[in-house]
Design an enzyme around this catalytic site. Structure first.
Site, PDB file in Angstrom:
ATOM      1  N   TRP A 358      55.636   1.654  62.076  1.00  0.00           N
ATOM      2  CA  TRP A 358      54.686   0.536  62.184  1.00  0.00           C
ATOM      3  C   TRP A 358      53.323   1.013  62.674  1.00  0.00           C
ATOM      4  O   TRP A 358      52.339   0.279  62.631  1.00  0.00           O
ATOM      5  CB  TRP A 358      55.231  -0.580  63.079  1.00  0.00           C
ATOM      6  CG  TRP A 358      55.391  -0.215  64.543  1.00  0.00           C
ATOM      7  CD1 TRP A 358      56.308   0.630  65.093  1.00  0.00           C
ATOM      8  CD2 TRP A 358      54.629  -0.716  65.655  1.00  0.00           C
ATOM      9  NE1 TRP A 358      56.159   0.697  66.469  1.00  0.00           N
ATOM     10  CE2 TRP A 358      55.137  -0.127  66.838  1.00  0.00           C
ATOM     11  CE3 TRP A 358      53.561  -1.620  65.771  1.00  0.00           C
ATOM     12  CZ2 TRP A 358      54.615  -0.395  68.108  1.00  0.00           C
ATOM     13  CZ3 TRP A 358      53.048  -1.889  67.036  1.00  0.00           C
ATOM     14  CH2 TRP A 358      53.577  -1.263  68.187  1.00  0.00           C
ATOM     15  N   ASP A 359      53.243   2.265  63.115  1.00  0.00           N
ATOM     16  CA  ASP A 359      51.971   2.855  63.545  1.00  0.00           C
ATOM     17  C   ASP A 359      50.901   2.700  62.453  1.00  0.00           C
ATOM     18  O   ASP A 359      49.719   2.493  62.749  1.00  0.00           O
ATOM     19  CB  ASP A 359      52.122   4.360  63.807  1.00  0.00           C
ATOM     20  CG  ASP A 359      53.240   4.713  64.766  1.00  0.00           C
ATOM     21  OD1 ASP A 359      54.111   3.853  65.018  1.00  0.00           O
ATOM     22  OD2 ASP A 359      53.265   5.836  65.259  1.00  0.00           O
ATOM     23  N   GLU A 489      59.721   0.821  74.739  1.00  0.00           N
ATOM     24  CA  GLU A 489      61.070   1.289  74.408  1.00  0.00           C
ATOM     25  C   GLU A 489      61.868   1.695  75.646  1.00  0.00           C
ATOM     26  O   GLU A 489      63.009   2.139  75.521  1.00  0.00           O
ATOM     27  CB  GLU A 489      60.976   2.446  73.411  1.00  0.00           C
ATOM     28  CG  GLU A 489      60.493   1.975  72.041  1.00  0.00           C
ATOM     29  CD  GLU A 489      60.161   3.099  71.075  1.00  0.00           C
ATOM     30  OE1 GLU A 489      60.123   2.840  69.864  1.00  0.00           O
ATOM     31  OE2 GLU A 489      59.916   4.227  71.545  1.00  0.00           O
ATOM     32  N   LYS A 601      56.475   2.168  78.717  1.00  0.00           N
ATOM     33  CA  LYS A 601      56.096   3.341  77.933  1.00  0.00           C
ATOM     34  C   LYS A 601      54.709   3.181  77.304  1.00  0.00           C
ATOM     35  O   LYS A 601      53.930   4.122  77.240  1.00  0.00           O
ATOM     36  CB  LYS A 601      57.152   3.557  76.836  1.00  0.00           C
ATOM     37  CG  LYS A 601      56.972   4.798  76.000  1.00  0.00           C
ATOM     38  CD  LYS A 601      58.034   4.857  74.905  1.00  0.00           C
ATOM     39  CE  LYS A 601      57.870   6.093  74.048  1.00  0.00           C
ATOM     40  NZ  LYS A 601      58.715   6.034  72.846  1.00  0.00           N
TER      41      LYS A 601
END
Length: 767
Positions: A358-359, A489, A601
């Protein structure tokens, strides 16, 4: 290893002095690519020290069978991997009977690498004394042609210093390679043909399972003091997967023997006969000749930099960082082919399989929209449209029906191929990024045609997924989304991740709006899509009920949206109070301990504030930013850029600058102690956003460009260009003023801090 061994320079990445400890890191940092292929900066000659060999071809992959401890229903069968391709750069070199190997020389001095980003050329040079006491000076130049993108070139020069030398060049093509990250230690290629023809050699191999065919080729020219010797190989060695040609050159002390090697790949993706194409590629390169190829390379990069460069005045490390990021993005993807996408490591390593995440939609599309023609971004959207059937299949495997689409977390061909359940099944927010990219593309380009042609079908599949994935809670009288992993995450299987719930609601609302708009304006497309999707009014009413009654966890005590239902049950120890010896926690702590911690994160609630900034007040951003940033460890490469942009919005300029430096020099300074595995390509687009959207304050609102320029105190000035609807606007900011200039033939109105400004073609406006 010294983390900051890269010398500061405006246009080059430079390493001086040979250090075996830094070889693998430098192989990543000095990687080269041209969108069609790429390679780590491995030594051409033999190297028996620690190294990570890597050459890669865009679009060629292998489905490596998934390896897990316990199989669960819905697991993907395989993890798709960009393949380590046959190696064409190799040139073993024998000098007076001894093989050149920097790991075995008596001494190595004057070692230098330089990646000239302005011209897209990689240089390496050194002096060495071999065990046989022969002293040599070596100089190498290598580049992958941007125009002839199946061709790369090496010029390798050796000068004996203290004695005459018999030099034997042994250039080779080796297809007997495997991936570092193979699950089962399988070979991925099968050799079909090996042949030589005068000074050329060809190895044709086919991938197992996927059956891509690639011909890896080389052609060699031997020179003495830069004069072509017209030598033919005096020997050759052919094994089942490797061919090597031998050229012997008697070289007097103080003279220079050199080999110019043309190499590369032709692939069945683009050619019916890859061998004929390889021969044609060699001829095209030879006709131009080495010097002209070098000039052409410089010219092609000049065109790229003309549009995509960002200048920073007064801060060399910041300047080097942004150019390195822009350079790597352009090496990885040029937008010519809608079958290709942007892997998180590009052509610099194998981690993450080289696949699409999805980056691309969240971070890369803004960069490509603004620095290239809009067709490039459209190709990235088309990539997902072409994989819609697979996204529907992915959802069906998990029990969804009626055309619900779940785009994969990791993919090559549209199938999910990520094999960790907490990501594969639960990190479903990725679906929202695909929809957001469609919205973002239209917002920026004004090109609505993509939505009736292709985008609306994607949006419908995504809306169906969210409708089915939500659960009605009688207790809350709201729809909830259970068992997810958000962008953070470091929390798995949580309920009601705020970002996931918010983007789910937004996707449904946005899809319903587009259905209405297409029905009003594009009647034939509307009929075609409704018939194909079999979408009824009754189903849309059900979607709307989910969107209207979506639950968002909120804390009155802290005045923030809760990252997920149980966030406040954690022991809320801030990162500032965490023992530094415990960082990075992903390398020091058990996963169990990480999951129970409050540590984040990357931007999660704040990712929502980044995408949907206009939906929230500045006060809301401030509360949420100050609360969540204090618990964020930034152990994702995608984290600092979002925080830098938001810190700039909140006038926290010192923080914005620190985050910018971290995102721009993440790999150059190896913040995460992992650069030897490859560079963080997709997050590099976030670096560009940190300047353009963060310091430049660029936004698109109501079809117009808005700016809120700011500048870190460490800089004298900075500038960037953007292509907005085929008008190229340059923005230059210094400590006193902002200057706008326009290329094109029609005026444009922009807004600076809310005030409208008219910029005329070839004129300057100073604010």
């Amino acid at each position: 290893m010294n983390q900051d061994y890269i010398k500061p320079d405006n246009w080059s990445i430079i390493e001086e002095g040979f250090d075996a400890e830094s070889v693998k890191s430098s192989e990543s940092l000095f990687s080269i690519g041209n969108g069609a292929m790429g390679q780590r900066a491995n030594f051409e000659e033999t190297y028996s020290g620690e190294t990570f060999q890597g050459s890669y071809i865009a679009g060629v992959y292998y489905p490596d069978k998934t390896k897990v401890g316990w199989w669960k229903n819905g697991y993907p069968e395989y993890f798709a991997k960009v393949l380590n391709a046959p190696n064409w750069i190799g040139i073993d070199i024998e000098i007076n009977g001894e093989n050149l190997d920097l790991a075995k020389c008596k001494s190595v001095s004057n070692f230098k690498r330089e990646l000239n980003m302005k011209e897209g050329v990689y240089f390496r040079s050194f002096s060495a004394i071999l065990q046989n006491n022969t002293e040599i000076s070596v100089s190498i130049c290598r580049f992958l042609c941007m125009k002839l993108d199946e061709v790369g070139v090496i010029n390798y020069e050796v000068s004996p210093i203290n004695n005459d030398a018999k030099i034997i060049f042994k250039p080779y093509v080796d297809a007997g390679i495997s991936n570092e990250d193979t699950n089962w230690e399988e070979k991925f290629w099968e050799i079909q043909d090996i042949q030589k023809q005068e000074n050329s050699a060809f190895v044709t191999a086919r991938t197992l399972k996927t059956h891509f065919i690639a011909t890896t080729f080389m052609h060699n020219t031997i020179l003495l003091n830069h004069q072509n010797l017209n030598l033919s190989p005096n020997n050759s060695a052919i094994s089942k997967d490797k061919i090597e040609l031998h050229y012997e050159v008697q070289t007097a002390k103080g003279t220079t023997a050199s080999i110019q090697k043309i190499g590369g790949y032709t692939v069945s993706l683009n050619h019916d006969n890859t061998l004929i194409a390889a021969k044609n590629g060699i001829q095209s390169a030879l006709q131009l000749g080495y010097d002209n190829l070098l000039i052409e390379q410089s010219n092609e990069w000049a065109k790229i930099w003309e549009m995509s460069d960002i200048t920073i005045d007064g801060d060399v490390k910041a300047q080097q960082g942004i150019r390195f990021n822009i350079f790597q993005l352009n090496q990885t993807y040029l937008g010519k082919d809608s079958r290709l996408n942007i892997g998180p490591k590009g052509f610099t390593g194998e981690k993450y399989g080289g696949s699409t995440y999805w980056d691309t939609e969240a971070y890369c599309i803004p960069f490509y929209m603004a620095t290239k023609d809009q067709e490039v971004a459209r190709n990235l959207l088309t990539y997902r449209y072409n994989q819609l059937d697979k996204a529907i299949e992915n959802a069906e495997k998990l029990g969804f029906k009626n055309g619900a689409a779940l785009y994969p977390m990791v993919t090559m061909n549209g199938e999910e191929c990520h094999n960790e359940w907490e990501i594969t099944f639960e990190e479903i927010h990725r679906n929202g990024a695909i929809a957001f990219a469609i919205f973002n593309y239209y917002r920026y380009t004004g090109d609505y045609s993509y939505i009736p042609e292709k985008g609306l079908e994607v949006l419908i599949g995504i809306a169906r997924f969210w409708h089915q994935r939500a659960t009605f809670s009688a207790d809350k009288d709201r729809f909830v989304i259970l068992g997810v992993t958000g962008p953070n995450e470091y929390e798995n299987n949580v309920n009601n991740n705020f970002y996931t719930n918010y983007i789910a609601k937004w996707c449904i609302d946005y899809t319903l709006e587009q259905i209405q708009k297409v029905s009003n304006v594009y009647a034939s497309d509307y009929t075609r899509i409704m018939n194909k999707a079999k979408l009824s009014n009754a189903e849309m009413v059900q979607w709307k009920a989910v969107a209207d009654k979506m639950y968002f966890p909120y804390s009155e005590k802290y005045n923030v949206y809760l990252q997920q239902d149980g966030f406040l049950d954690k022991e809320l120890v801030k990162v500032a109070d965490l023992d530094k010896s415990q960082r990075p926690i992903n390398q020091k702590w058990s996963w169990d301990r990480i999951l129970r911690s409050p540590y984040i994160k990357q931007a999660d609630v704040l990712q929502c504030f980044y995408f949907f900034e206009e939906h929230f007040s500045k006060d809301e951003l401030l509360h949420n930013f100050e609360f969540y940033e204090a618990f964020t460890v930034h152990e994702s490469s995608l984290s600092p850029c979002v925080h830098s942009i938001q810190a700039a919005v909140l006038d926290k300029m010192d923080m914005a600058y620190t985050f910018y430096l971290r995102t721009s020099r993440l790999d150059l300074d190896d913040y995460n102690k992992e650069v030897e595995e490859g560079c963080h390509i997709t997050s590099m687009a976030g670096t560009w956003m940190s300047i353009v959207e963060g310091f430049g304050g660029m936004r698109v609102k109501n079809d117009s460009l808005h700016f809120a320029p700011k500048i870190p105190k460490e800089w004298k000035g900075y500038s960037f260009k953007i292509n907005f609807r085929n008008q190229i606007l340059k923005v230059a900011v210094n400590q006193n003023e902002t200057v706008f200039s326009l290329e094109g033939d029609k005026e444009i109105t922009v807004f600076v801090n809310g005030k409208s400004i008219l910029v005329e073609p070839n004129g300057l406006v100073t604010i």
